[in-house]
Structures are given as C-alpha cells and as structure tokens.
Design an enzyme around this catalytic site. Sequence first.
Site, PDB file in Angstrom:
ATOM      1  N   VAL A   1      85.378  13.933 -67.933  1.00 51.28           N
ATOM      2  CA  VAL A   1      86.273  13.584 -69.045  1.00 51.28           C
ATOM      3  C   VAL A   1      87.624  13.097 -68.529  1.00 51.28           C
ATOM      4  O   VAL A   1      88.118  12.027 -68.913  1.00 51.28           O
ATOM      5  CB  VAL A   1      86.455  14.793 -69.993  1.00 51.28           C
ATOM      6  CG1 VAL A   1      87.575  14.546 -70.993  1.00 51.28           C
ATOM      7  CG2 VAL A   1      85.152  15.066 -70.732  1.00 51.28           C
TER       8      VAL A   1
ATOM      9  N   ASP B   1      94.205  17.108 -59.788  1.00 57.22           N
ATOM     10  CA  ASP B   1      93.087  18.061 -59.696  1.00 57.22           C
ATOM     11  C   ASP B   1      93.387  19.048 -58.574  1.00 57.22           C
ATOM     12  O   ASP B   1      94.015  18.700 -57.577  1.00 57.22           O
ATOM     13  CB  ASP B   1      91.774  17.320 -59.401  1.00 57.22           C
ATOM     14  CG  ASP B   1      90.550  18.091 -59.885  1.00 57.22           C
ATOM     15  OD1 ASP B   1      89.885  17.645 -60.820  1.00 57.22           O
ATOM     16  OD2 ASP B   1      90.280  19.181 -59.319  1.00 57.22           O
TER      17      ASP B   1
ATOM     18  N   THR C   1      86.853  21.189 -74.416  1.00 59.31           N
ATOM     19  CA  THR C   1      86.284  21.796 -75.622  1.00 59.31           C
ATOM     20  C   THR C   1      86.617  23.288 -75.615  1.00 59.31           C
ATOM     21  O   THR C   1      86.224  24.002 -74.690  1.00 59.31           O
ATOM     22  CB  THR C   1      84.754  21.586 -75.633  1.00 59.31           C
ATOM     23  OG1 THR C   1      84.503  20.186 -75.515  1.00 59.31           O
ATOM     24  CG2 THR C   1      84.131  22.139 -76.908  1.00 59.31           C
TER      25      THR C   1
ATOM     26  N   LEU D   1      83.056  11.553 -75.596  1.00 60.94           N
ATOM     27  CA  LEU D   1      82.312  10.621 -74.735  1.00 60.94           C
ATOM     28  C   LEU D   1      81.010  11.251 -74.252  1.00 60.94           C
ATOM     29  O   LEU D   1      80.876  12.475 -74.202  1.00 60.94           O
ATOM     30  CB  LEU D   1      83.163  10.174 -73.536  1.00 60.94           C
ATOM     31  CG  LEU D   1      83.644  11.190 -72.487  1.00 60.94           C
ATOM     32  CD1 LEU D   1      82.549  11.651 -71.565  1.00 60.94           C
ATOM     33  CD2 LEU D   1      84.767  10.596 -71.684  1.00 60.94           C
TER      34      LEU D   1
ATOM     35  N   ASN E   1      78.960  18.875 -81.966  1.00 64.36           N
ATOM     36  CA  ASN E   1      77.939  19.133 -80.943  1.00 64.36           C
ATOM     37  C   ASN E   1      76.817  20.017 -81.484  1.00 64.36           C
ATOM     38  O   ASN E   1      75.647  19.818 -81.168  1.00 64.36           O
ATOM     39  CB  ASN E   1      78.569  19.776 -79.701  1.00 64.36           C
ATOM     40  CG  ASN E   1      79.079  18.708 -78.742  1.00 64.36           C
ATOM     41  OD1 ASN E   1      79.014  17.525 -79.042  1.00 64.36           O
ATOM     42  ND2 ASN E   1      79.578  19.122 -77.598  1.00 64.36           N
TER      43      ASN E   1
ATOM     44  N   PHE F   1      69.455  10.891 -81.992  1.00 61.64           N
ATOM     45  CA  PHE F   1      69.180  12.314 -81.739  1.00 61.64           C
ATOM     46  C   PHE F   1      67.911  12.804 -82.438  1.00 61.64           C
ATOM     47  O   PHE F   1      67.787  13.964 -82.767  1.00 61.64           O
ATOM     48  CB  PHE F   1      70.402  13.191 -82.097  1.00 61.64           C
ATOM     49  CG  PHE F   1      71.513  13.002 -81.121  1.00 61.64           C
ATOM     50  CD1 PHE F   1      71.679  13.876 -80.063  1.00 61.64           C
ATOM     51  CD2 PHE F   1      72.375  11.909 -81.220  1.00 61.64           C
ATOM     52  CE1 PHE F   1      72.670  13.673 -79.115  1.00 61.64           C
ATOM     53  CE2 PHE F   1      73.369  11.700 -80.282  1.00 61.64           C
ATOM     54  CZ  PHE F   1      73.521  12.586 -79.227  1.00 61.64           C
ATOM     55  N   LEU F   2      67.000  11.873 -82.669  1.00 63.32           N
ATOM     56  CA  LEU F   2      65.703  12.252 -83.232  1.00 63.32           C
ATOM     57  C   LEU F   2      64.584  11.956 -82.245  1.00 63.32           C
ATOM     58  O   LEU F   2      63.453  11.706 -82.644  1.00 63.32           O
ATOM     59  CB  LEU F   2      65.440  11.498 -84.542  1.00 63.32           C
ATOM     60  CG  LEU F   2      66.183  11.987 -85.781  1.00 63.32           C
ATOM     61  CD1 LEU F   2      65.672  11.258 -87.017  1.00 63.32           C
ATOM     62  CD2 LEU F   2      66.035  13.490 -85.970  1.00 63.32           C
TER      63      LEU F   2
ATOM     64  N   CYS G   1      77.467  20.244 -71.910  1.00 64.89           N
ATOM     65  CA  CYS G   1      78.162  20.432 -73.197  1.00 64.89           C
ATOM     66  C   CYS G   1      77.341  21.177 -74.260  1.00 64.89           C
ATOM     67  O   CYS G   1      77.724  22.272 -74.660  1.00 64.89           O
ATOM     68  CB  CYS G   1      78.608  19.087 -73.743  1.00 64.89           C
ATOM     69  SG  CYS G   1      79.949  18.395 -72.769  1.00 64.89           S
TER      70      CYS G   1
ATOM     71  N   ARG H   1      73.743  19.833 -64.593  1.00 63.38           N
ATOM     72  CA  ARG H   1      74.045  21.123 -65.229  1.00 63.38           C
ATOM     73  C   ARG H   1      73.093  21.357 -66.407  1.00 63.38           C
ATOM     74  O   ARG H   1      72.904  20.493 -67.246  1.00 63.38           O
ATOM     75  CB  ARG H   1      75.511  21.143 -65.702  1.00 63.38           C
ATOM     76  CG  ARG H   1      76.489  21.188 -64.540  1.00 63.38           C
ATOM     77  CD  ARG H   1      77.930  21.165 -65.006  1.00 63.38           C
ATOM     78  NE  ARG H   1      78.397  19.847 -65.376  1.00 63.38           N
ATOM     79  CZ  ARG H   1      79.664  19.553 -65.672  1.00 63.38           C
ATOM     80  NH1 ARG H   1      80.582  20.492 -65.649  1.00 63.38           N
ATOM     81  NH2 ARG H   1      80.018  18.328 -65.989  1.00 63.38           N
TER      82      ARG H   1
HETATM   83  N1  LIG Z   1      81.148  16.046 -69.561  1.00 55.25           N
HETATM   84  C1  LIG Z   1      81.088  15.595 -70.814  1.00 55.25           C
HETATM   85  O1  LIG Z   1      80.243  14.780 -71.160  1.00 55.25           O
HETATM   86  C2  LIG Z   1      82.066  16.088 -71.853  1.00 55.25           C
HETATM   87  C3  LIG Z   1      82.156  15.440 -73.088  1.00 55.25           C
HETATM   88  C4  LIG Z   1      83.047  15.907 -74.038  1.00 55.25           C
HETATM   89  C5  LIG Z   1      83.815  17.025 -73.763  1.00 55.25           C
HETATM   90  N2  LIG Z   1      83.698  17.664 -72.569  1.00 55.25           N
HETATM   91  C6  LIG Z   1      84.557  18.817 -72.313  1.00 55.25           C
HETATM   92  O2  LIG Z   1      85.610  18.403 -71.456  1.00 55.25           O
HETATM   93  C7  LIG Z   1      85.946  19.447 -70.534  1.00 55.25           C
HETATM   94  C8  LIG Z   1      85.809  18.943 -69.105  1.00 55.25           C
HETATM   95  O3  LIG Z   1      84.465  18.637 -68.872  1.00 55.25           O
HETATM   96  P1  LIG Z   1      84.004  17.848 -67.567  1.00 55.25           P
HETATM   97  O4  LIG Z   1      82.543  17.636 -67.686  1.00 55.25           O
HETATM   98  O5  LIG Z   1      84.890  16.681 -67.357  1.00 55.25           O
HETATM   99  O6  LIG Z   1      84.303  18.961 -66.442  1.00 55.25           O
HETATM  100  P2  LIG Z   1      84.172  18.831 -64.870  1.00 55.25           P
HETATM  101  O7  LIG Z   1      83.716  20.144 -64.390  1.00 55.25           O
HETATM  102  O8  LIG Z   1      83.414  17.597 -64.507  1.00 55.25           O
HETATM  103  O9  LIG Z   1      85.690  18.599 -64.395  1.00 55.25           O
HETATM  104  C9  LIG Z   1      86.698  19.532 -64.513  1.00 55.25           C
HETATM  105  C10 LIG Z   1      87.718  19.264 -63.415  1.00 55.25           C
HETATM  106  O10 LIG Z   1      88.843  20.131 -63.626  1.00 55.25           O
HETATM  107  C11 LIG Z   1      89.323  20.503 -62.347  1.00 55.25           C
HETATM  108  N3  LIG Z   1      90.192  21.683 -62.512  1.00 55.25           N
HETATM  109  C12 LIG Z   1      89.850  22.975 -62.733  1.00 55.25           C
HETATM  110  N4  LIG Z   1      90.949  23.742 -62.844  1.00 55.25           N
HETATM  111  C13 LIG Z   1      92.011  22.921 -62.707  1.00 55.25           C
HETATM  112  C14 LIG Z   1      93.410  23.119 -62.748  1.00 55.25           C
HETATM  113  N5  LIG Z   1      93.942  24.317 -62.965  1.00 55.25           N
HETATM  114  N6  LIG Z   1      94.207  22.049 -62.567  1.00 55.25           N
HETATM  115  C15 LIG Z   1      93.693  20.830 -62.330  1.00 55.25           C
HETATM  116  N7  LIG Z   1      92.363  20.575 -62.291  1.00 55.25           N
HETATM  117  C16 LIG Z   1      91.538  21.610 -62.485  1.00 55.25           C
HETATM  118  C17 LIG Z   1      88.073  20.749 -61.536  1.00 55.25           C
HETATM  119  O11 LIG Z   1      88.341  20.742 -60.150  1.00 55.25           O
HETATM  120  C18 LIG Z   1      87.201  19.575 -62.008  1.00 55.25           C
HETATM  121  O12 LIG Z   1      87.388  18.439 -61.177  1.00 55.25           O
HETATM  122  C19 LIG Z   1      85.040  20.612 -70.876  1.00 55.25           C
HETATM  123  O13 LIG Z   1      85.688  21.462 -71.768  1.00 55.25           O
HETATM  124  C20 LIG Z   1      83.869  19.949 -71.571  1.00 55.25           C
HETATM  125  O14 LIG Z   1      83.213  20.798 -72.473  1.00 55.25           O
HETATM  126  C21 LIG Z   1      82.852  17.222 -71.604  1.00 55.25           C
END
Ligand SMILES: NC(=O)c1ccc[n+]([C@@H]2O[C@H](COP(=O)([O-])OP(=O)(O)OC[C@H]3O[C@@H](n4cnc5c(N)ncnc54)[C@H](O)[C@@H]3O)[C@@H](O)[C@H]2O)c1
Length: 434
Positions: free
Chosen positions: A11, A30, A121, A153, A208, A249-250, A260, A327
């Site tokens: 994200v 990060d 989220t 996304l 979701n 989604f069907l 997610c 995952r």
């Molecule tokens: N992946 C998806 O498709 C998607 C879609 C919509 C919403 N989300 C939501 O978005 C959020 C992020 O998801 P993601 O898949 O991108 O996660 P991810 O695990 O791919 O990335 C998270 C990043 O955050 C970094 N991080 C952790 N602690 C930190 C800190 N204190 N400071 C700076 N960086 C830090 C990690 O090193 C990692 O690179 C989640 O809550 C997820 O539910 C994800």
Amino acid sequence: MNITITGTGYVGLVTGACLSEVGHQIICYDIDEEKISLLNQGISPIYEPGLDELIQRNIDHGRLTFSSSAEEAYSNANCIFIAVGTPANKDGSANLSFLEEAAIQIAEYINEDTIVVIKSTVPVGTNERIGRLIQERVSPHIQIDMVSNPEFLREGTAIHDTFHGDRIVIGSNSSEAAKKIEEIYTPFHLPFVQTDIRSAEMIKYASNSFLALKISFINEIANLCERIGANIDHVSTGVGLDKRIGINFLKAGIGFGGSCFPKDIHALNHLAKEFDYDFKILQSVIDVNRMQKELLFYKAKEHFGSLAGKKATVLGLTFKPNTDDIREAASLQLIQNLLLDGASVTVYDPIAMPKVEKLFGDKISYAVSSEEALHGSEVGFILTEWDEIKNIKLQDIKEKMTVPIIFDGRNCFKLEEAQKYGIQYYSIGRPTIN
Ligand SMILES: NC(=O)c1ccc[n+]([C@@H]2O[C@H](COP(=O)([O-])OP(=O)(O)OC[C@H]3O[C@@H](n4cnc5c(N)ncnc54)[C@H](O)[C@@H]3O)[C@@H](O)[C@H]2O)c1
C-alpha cells in the site's frame, strides 16, 4: 505540502509512487533498511506490475525519495500517511503494534502542526486512539489532526486501482484537514466520500467483509452444484449478469486468501464480539472459507484413499495471480496437507518460488517451469490462475504426467478439453471428468 509515507509495503509504496507521479514531493519511510536500500537503487522490493518503472521515473524527477531515518522522514513533514501492516493476532483481533510504534516515532520527530492519515486497515476507534497517543507526546502548541483514509487497491492491479479507484474515503473530525487531503488526491479525479472517522474505518471492514461474503456464497453454491449436477460457471454468469448482484467476486474456487480478507473479517468479527454483537453471517463466511481452502486436498483424498508415496505437483502458489504475495495462500495449506499425508511435492509459480522456498526449504522440490513440475507427476493441483498456468497445453499434461489427473481449484480448463485429452479432471462446482 511535505508528505511522508510510513511503510513501503504494497500500500505505502504504491501510494507514494502514485502521489509523486501526479506531482507531489514524497518521502517514503520504512524501518526495514534492506527495503530502503533496494528502493534507493530503484528496485522495488515487491512484485507489482508497472511499479519499477513508476518508481524509477519519479526518482529521476526528484519527486520521490526513500529513507530509513525517522528524523529525516518526519522532522519537516506536515502530512503523514501511515500504511504499516495490521496483521491478525492469535485471537483474530488486529495487531496494532506497528501502528503504535509508528505513532510514537512520529511524535518524537514532528515539529509543527501535522495531519496524520491512517491508510492501514484498522478497527473502529483506532484513529482517535492513535491521535491521542501522538498528541499526548508532542508539545501542546502542535496540533494533530487525524484522517482515516482506508485503502481499496488490489495487489496485481494496484497502480491502476490507485488512479482509477471507485472512490476515495476521507473520514475526519476536522473539515480543514479533510479538505487538505482531498486537495492532495484531486489530480486523481475520483469521487470522494467525506465522512466522520468511525464511519470511514467501518467502510473498509464492511467492504472487505461483503466481498468475502460473495466469495463464500458462490463457493457454497458451487459445492451444491457439484452434488446436483449443475455447472457453477453457467450459474455464476447467469446470476452475475443481474446488475443488482454484479459479476465480480462470483468466481468459485478454493476460497479467499491474501493479506487482507482473512484478517479483516476476523478483525470485524472480533470487534463485533467486543461490542456484544453476534455477527452470524461473518462467522459463516469464515467457516465456509476454512472448509473451501482444504477442498482440493479432500477431493484428492477421496479419489486416492491416501496420497502417501504419490508424486504431487502444485502449480501456482500465490493467493492470486500477478502478485508475489503468499500470505494466507491456499497453496501453503495444501502443501502442508500433502506432506503430512506422505506425498512428495514439487511446486512451480512464475514469481513466488523464493518466498515459498524460505518456508519449506528442502521438504519439497522446486521446478523451473510448469512442464518440469508436471514431469512424472501422479497428481496435479492448480491453485493460482496465472495466465501462464491457464495456457498450459492439456496435451502436455497428458504427456508429462505419469497419470494425468488434475485437481483444479481455479477452473482453468474447459471440461470438453479435459475430456478430449483423456485427463481425469476435478474442478470446483462442475461435473468431474473421469
Ligand atoms: N496489501 C493490500 O492489498 C492492501 C489493500 C488495502 C489495504 N491494506 C492495508 O494496508 C496496510 C498495509 O498493508 P501492506 O500489504 O502494504 O503491508 P506490508 O506488510 O506489505 O507493508 C508494511 C510495511 O510497513 C513497514 N513498517 C512496519 N512498522 C513500521 C514503522 N513503525 N515505521 C515505518 N515502517 C514500518 C514494514 O517494514 C513494511 O515494509 C494493512 O493495514 C493492510 O490491511 C492492504
């Protein structure tokens, strides 16, 4: 505005790259130094179509930078988008420790009034709690405004989704902060939904959960179709063309995975319980999905009795095509089950092999192509509908496998084709070809 993105995962990185593409100056921060080092060389640590080029272009234009220094990331920021992970705790609740750590660092380094936008989220009430956590730690003349801006996304089409999403949800108790975030997104020309913070947080979980519900629903219809001799492909089309329902989604299959849906529906279910609400439908969605994820294995068990000593092939390891994300992928559970039953397992995926190798090491074998994976195999499983896998020639399956029998969790092939090539073919919600 100086914009910082916290977390360069699926994200954060996509959001940072897309916001820089429309002209904003972005720092992506990060705590993972390895990720930042790769990004500073213009290499994306995740596989997402189009992302490498987008990152490189905006680095070259000087609009996109990466840092693992919290001081550099936050000391000049006036708007911070947090996109850290919120994985599930053992009890199903959302683990907010990454978010809290980020909030504490933000409080340590910011120097002026700041809008903190949570894209992760998070359960209803989290934005308010994180806002208090930061506000209590900064000098009283610094004002923190919270904005809930959930992300919709999808991995694999994340860049397209960011530029062409259905809506941008902005939840805030400060109309000024909400307006500033709307301005940041204005170049995307997407509809806005302005709301209070709690409703914005709820929109994400409700969306979701509803999508997951559609999947579990069609999977149950598929299971019934198998028993009564109907074909789920035709049923889904006939149902989905009703505009009130919609075709998305069907698609019946082996259940939903990924980072997610599973964790978000568990988190909403947990939240409901905390508020003494028995969310019956959601519990059923969870139960159906758990069963569906193991369906292929149990179909194979029913066919063979035992898989001990069988040479099994698993094609497709990611939770869906066009991502490297494994995952909660159904493949992982299947591989475990096959190993426990005594099968020898060879796997192939166009992208995710290194990630799976980290998990299973030398317990399984890794092929360089689906053809190699199928060579000498006695039972094949299809778990992800990558184009490359959908395009496998059934003639090849017939020739390469010792016994041509496929358990397809993604309905990749036409039944007539399987019949024509003499392949035993089990799919989801369709008659078996024997
Ligand atoms: N992946 C998806 O498709 C998607 C879609 C919509 C919403 N989300 C939501 O978005 C959020 C992020 O998801 P993601 O898949 O991108 O996660 P991810 O695990 O791919 O990335 C998270 C990043 O955050 C970094 N991080 C952790 N602690 C930190 C800190 N204190 N400071 C700076 N960086 C830090 C990690 O090193 C990692 O690179 C989640 O809550 C997820 O539910 C994800």
